[in-house]
Design a protein around this motif. Structure first.
Motif, PDB file in Angstrom:
ATOM      1  N   PHE A 158      48.306  38.374  28.760  1.00 43.45           N
ATOM      2  CA  PHE A 158      48.493  37.033  29.307  1.00 43.45           C
ATOM      3  C   PHE A 158      49.766  36.387  28.775  1.00 43.45           C
ATOM      4  N   GLY A 161      52.969  37.623  30.337  1.00 40.90           N
ATOM      5  CA  GLY A 161      53.138  37.430  31.768  1.00 40.90           C
ATOM      6  C   GLY A 161      52.840  38.654  32.607  1.00 40.90           C
ATOM      7  N   THR A 164      47.746  37.255  35.114  1.00 36.60           N
ATOM      8  CA  THR A 164      47.112  35.956  34.920  1.00 36.60           C
ATOM      9  C   THR A 164      45.637  36.071  35.288  1.00 36.60           C
ATOM     10  N   SER A 166      44.296  34.379  37.612  1.00 39.84           N
ATOM     11  CA  SER A 166      44.293  34.412  39.083  1.00 39.84           C
ATOM     12  C   SER A 166      44.549  35.823  39.598  1.00 39.84           C
ATOM     13  N   ASP A 167      45.467  36.568  38.952  1.00 40.68           N
ATOM     14  CA  ASP A 167      45.705  37.960  39.336  1.00 40.68           C
ATOM     15  C   ASP A 167      44.422  38.777  39.227  1.00 40.68           C
ATOM     16  N   GLY A 205      46.980  26.413  32.401  1.00 39.53           N
ATOM     17  CA  GLY A 205      46.879  27.609  31.583  1.00 39.53           C
ATOM     18  C   GLY A 205      45.591  28.381  31.756  1.00 39.53           C
ATOM     19  N   LEU A 206      45.526  29.488  31.037  1.00 37.78           N
ATOM     20  CA  LEU A 206      44.424  30.445  31.166  1.00 37.78           C
ATOM     21  C   LEU A 206      43.057  29.817  30.956  1.00 37.78           C
ATOM     22  N   HIS A 209      42.091  27.636  33.912  1.00 35.06           N
ATOM     23  CA  HIS A 209      42.001  28.436  35.136  1.00 35.06           C
ATOM     24  C   HIS A 209      40.753  29.320  35.115  1.00 35.06           C
TER      25      HIS A 209
END
Length: 299
Positions: A158, A161, A164, A166-167, A205-206, A209
């Motif tokens: 994470f 990069g 994420t 979302s990925d 951020g993570l 999310h």
């Protein structure tokens, strides 16, 4: 607290003693991996899990323990370069490792994390391809009842990069549909890893999310493998919480991070767990205080 304490086995020398102390103290989740404790972390857990069926357990796939290498090669699921690298995310190896973990634990793991996928490749596209294949095998294992869910455990994936939340959710939906079994991520959060907390306090951020997507967040190394305690000066402890011990002060920051569901701790004695659970029993540190801590320590 935002998060609850769970027992990690990464740095345990005596897994059965450490985990038994945790469960006896009231801890409800154990995290392990086939490569922990020199490849011997999973087997001792079977006895604890049989005595305490409600306790959840997570394990991992990806790393190749030295103790399992020869058996994996003989089974035809591990080959030269993968063996030399010590990490493999091929579907045959994942399936073999899931079967082995299922047998060693004596039950289907509640979660199986894809372990440090950043070790599988060097570019974002390569890592996402490796994760897609791994997720396909995880969905197959979940459909067969060998696991109840899966996730991704990463040290740098994470922050670098490579991917994420979302990925990962997108991949899971593409592979498993809207009823996919991708349920969790695991990554470090501590006084020396405050970047995710800072982003959450800014509204992104993570951590946030993941919460919005219904993904649980397991945080690792809240005490930096024990090394963080040497940095806990009396002034820093007093700044975080005047009534806390050094370990409690450090833990309170990780436990108070927005969006965190579980904080993994490798503690080995009843006294250590009593101290840690004393921190977990307190109210979360207010967001404004977390911001002051970050302003002082940085990210």
């Amino acid at each position: 607290m935002s998060g609850v304490l769970a027992a990690g086995t990464h740095r345990c020398h005596d897994v059965i003693t450490a985990v038994s102390a945790a469960v006896d103290a009231g801890v409800k989740w154990i995290d392990t991996a086939p490569n922990y404790a020199r490849g011997m972390a999973e087997v001792p857990l079977r006895e604890v899990l049989e005595r305490h069926p409600p306790v959840g357990v997570s394990t991992k796939v990806g790393f190749v323990p030295a103790s399992d290498r020869r058996a994996a090669i003989s089974a035809g699921v591990l080959f030269g370069q993968q063996s030399r690298r010590g990490h493999c995310l091929s579907r045959p190896y994942i399936a073999w490792q899931v079967d082995l973990s299922h047998a060693r634990l004596g039950r289907a793991p509640d979660l199986v994390f894809v372990h440090n996928p950043e070790n599988a490749a060097s570019t974002r596209d390569e890592v996402l391809r490796a994760l897609t294949s791994a997720f396909e095998e995880m969905e197959t294992a979940a459909d067969a009842g060998l696991i109840h869910g899966y996730g991704v455990a990463t040290w740098t994936g994470f922050s670098s990069g490579l991917f994420t939340v979302s990925d990962l959710v997108f991949l899971a939906q593409r592979v498993g549909g809207w009823r996919h079994h991708f349920h969790a991520v695991q990554t470090p959060v501590s006084l020396v890893h405050l970047g995710l907390v800072a982003k959450a306090l800014r509204g992104g951020g993570l951590l946030l999310h993941a919460r919005e997507a219904g993904i649980r967040v397991f945080t690792s190394a809240p005490l930096g493998g024990g090394g963080l305690l040497a940095l806990m000066t009396p002034e820093l402890v007093h700044f975080i919480d005047p009534s806390a011990t050094p370990a409690q002060a450090a833990l309170r920051v990780a436990l108070s991070a927005p969006g965190v569901s579980h904080v993994l701790l490798s503690a080995s004695t009843p006294a250590h767990w009593a101290e840690a659970l004393g921190a977990a029993a307190r109210e979360p540190l207010p967001p404004e205080h977390l911001r002051r801590i970050i302003d002082v320590l940085g990210t």
